[in-house]
Enzyme design. Sequence first.
Site, short mmCIF file in Angstrom:
data_model
loop_
_atom_site.label_atom_id
_atom_site.label_comp_id
_atom_site.label_asym_id
_atom_site.label_seq_id
_atom_site.Cartn_x
_atom_site.Cartn_y
_atom_site.Cartn_z
N ASP A 205 45.70 34.99 48.32
CA ASP A 205 45.38 34.93 49.75
C ASP A 205 45.63 33.49 50.21
O ASP A 205 44.69 32.74 50.46
CB ASP A 205 43.94 35.37 49.98
CG ASP A 205 43.72 36.80 49.49
OD1 ASP A 205 44.14 37.73 50.19
OD2 ASP A 205 43.17 36.98 48.39
N LEU B 13 35.91 44.63 41.62
CA LEU B 13 36.48 43.53 40.84
C LEU B 13 37.58 44.02 39.90
O LEU B 13 37.51 45.10 39.33
CB LEU B 13 35.37 42.83 40.05
CG LEU B 13 34.24 42.26 40.91
CD1 LEU B 13 33.19 41.57 40.03
CD2 LEU B 13 34.76 41.29 41.97
N HIS B 14 38.61 43.18 39.75
CA HIS B 14 39.78 43.51 38.92
C HIS B 14 40.22 42.24 38.20
O HIS B 14 39.54 41.20 38.26
CB HIS B 14 40.88 44.09 39.80
CG HIS B 14 41.21 43.25 41.01
ND1 HIS B 14 41.64 41.95 40.92
CD2 HIS B 14 41.13 43.53 42.34
CE1 HIS B 14 41.85 41.47 42.13
NE2 HIS B 14 41.53 42.41 43.02
N HIS C 136 40.16 38.86 40.12
CA HIS C 136 38.84 38.25 40.21
C HIS C 136 38.42 37.70 38.85
O HIS C 136 37.83 36.62 38.76
CB HIS C 136 37.79 39.29 40.64
CG HIS C 136 38.05 39.92 41.98
ND1 HIS C 136 38.41 41.23 42.11
CD2 HIS C 136 37.98 39.42 43.24
CE1 HIS C 136 38.55 41.53 43.39
NE2 HIS C 136 38.31 40.45 44.10
N GLN D 162 35.06 40.13 59.01
CA GLN D 162 36.47 39.82 58.80
C GLN D 162 37.37 41.06 58.85
O GLN D 162 38.57 40.95 58.62
CB GLN D 162 36.67 39.07 57.49
CG GLN D 162 36.49 39.90 56.24
CD GLN D 162 36.52 39.03 55.00
OE1 GLN D 162 35.62 38.23 54.75
NE2 GLN D 162 37.57 39.16 54.19
N VAL E 26 47.29 36.87 39.89
CA VAL E 26 47.45 37.73 38.72
C VAL E 26 48.22 38.98 39.16
O VAL E 26 47.91 39.57 40.20
CB VAL E 26 46.08 38.12 38.13
CG1 VAL E 26 46.25 39.04 36.92
CG2 VAL E 26 45.29 36.87 37.76
N ARG F 227 42.95 46.95 47.02
CA ARG F 227 43.57 48.00 47.85
C ARG F 227 44.62 48.79 47.10
O ARG F 227 45.03 49.86 47.57
CB ARG F 227 44.16 47.38 49.12
CG ARG F 227 43.08 46.84 50.07
CD ARG F 227 43.65 46.40 51.39
NE ARG F 227 42.61 46.11 52.36
CZ ARG F 227 42.03 44.92 52.53
NH1 ARG F 227 42.36 43.91 51.74
NH2 ARG F 227 41.08 44.74 53.44
P1 AMP Z 1 38.55 39.58 47.61
O1 AMP Z 1 37.50 40.30 46.81
O2 AMP Z 1 39.77 40.38 47.84
O3 AMP Z 1 37.98 38.92 48.84
O4 AMP Z 1 39.02 38.38 46.69
C1 AMP Z 1 38.12 37.45 46.17
C2 AMP Z 1 38.89 36.29 45.59
O5 AMP Z 1 39.73 36.76 44.54
C3 AMP Z 1 39.80 35.61 46.62
O6 AMP Z 1 39.74 34.21 46.44
C4 AMP Z 1 41.15 36.17 46.28
O7 AMP Z 1 42.22 35.32 46.65
C5 AMP Z 1 41.06 36.32 44.79
N1 AMP Z 1 42.03 37.28 44.29
C6 AMP Z 1 42.19 38.56 44.71
N2 AMP Z 1 43.23 39.14 44.06
C7 AMP Z 1 43.73 38.21 43.22
C8 AMP Z 1 44.82 38.18 42.30
N3 AMP Z 1 45.60 39.24 42.08
N4 AMP Z 1 45.04 37.04 41.60
C9 AMP Z 1 44.26 35.94 41.80
N5 AMP Z 1 43.22 35.90 42.66
C10 AMP Z 1 42.97 37.01 43.37
#
Ligand code: AMP
Length: 289
Positions: free
Chosen positions: A151, A34-35, A38, A62, A177, A188
């Site tokens: 995404d 998480l960052h 999230h 996926q 963000v 990543r």
């Molecule tokens: P992930 O853990 O990469 O599957 O992302 C989980 C959720 O966080 C998804 O709905 C992503 O679109 C969202 N997300 C990931 N990175 C960002 C970001 N930089 N800004 C906003 N939402 C994000």
Amino acid sequence: MALRVHDDIAGLRASVAARRPRGPIGFVPTMGALHAGHASLIARARRECETVVVSIFVNPLQFDRAEDLARYPRPLDDDVALCEGFGVDFVFAPAPDVMYPSQPQCTVSVGQMADHLCGAFRPGHFAGVATVVVKLLNIVQPDVAYFGEKDAQQLAIVRRAVADLNVPVTIASVETVREPDGLAISSRNRHLGSDERRLAPLLYQAVRAVQRQVAEGTTDAALALARAAATIPEDSRLRLEYLELVDPASFQPIGLITAPVIAAGALWVGSTRLIDNLLCKPDHFSHQR
Ligand code: AMP
């Protein structure tokens, strides 16, 4: 109330059911690591909902490349600490065999919306995303589920999946963000070496270049895309996988820009694949919502 972590479906369901009478359940599905991106989804869910559930699950279905799945970061303790700091009520962190006790026979398939952009380069990716999202929505049964615009194709496919399959949930979207230099924050990004990190904002700059041209009146998509792609220098560490303009609902490519469109790109920086996108509005739309 202190945060509770569940790794089983029955326990999570019982916890959520006990809270349901109090008010709306908000849900943020993630793959962990998480960052700040999230965190922005979680903070919005916290503001809007009585109960907040975050799932952390690296969904094997996926991933189109085994090495990407293997090297995906899984810092669960840090993730739980971040969730605690943001006042999350429940973390759902199942093992793969909890989500997939056997090879699933029934999955969600995605039509033309998965034909372009990431869908064209990651076979089966969006079917895997749609399947796990529908499963998670059936497990948590939230009132609102939060997804990032980062995404964009995923967000559009999730919206379409819940509409087509009559899943009773509101999908809320949250703005991307970014780091101060424009790079979209992503789990990543931690794979980027320092030289690669310096090159990484080139993708944002390319989609910004498309956005600027659309705002300034360019209607020829191919021209806007070619000029923007030319901003990415020849460099052995860089490979532009795609840069396209698509319709925001259908995700089909656009030739003539007469309405808002999404500019989306994927850039390999070394062995790390980055994606980004921006909504582009022609001048006559920019004063409208
Ligand atoms: P992930 O853990 O990469 O599957 O992302 C989980 C959720 O966080 C998804 O709905 C992503 O679109 C969202 N997300 C990931 N990175 C960002 C970001 N930089 N800004 C906003 N939402 C994000």
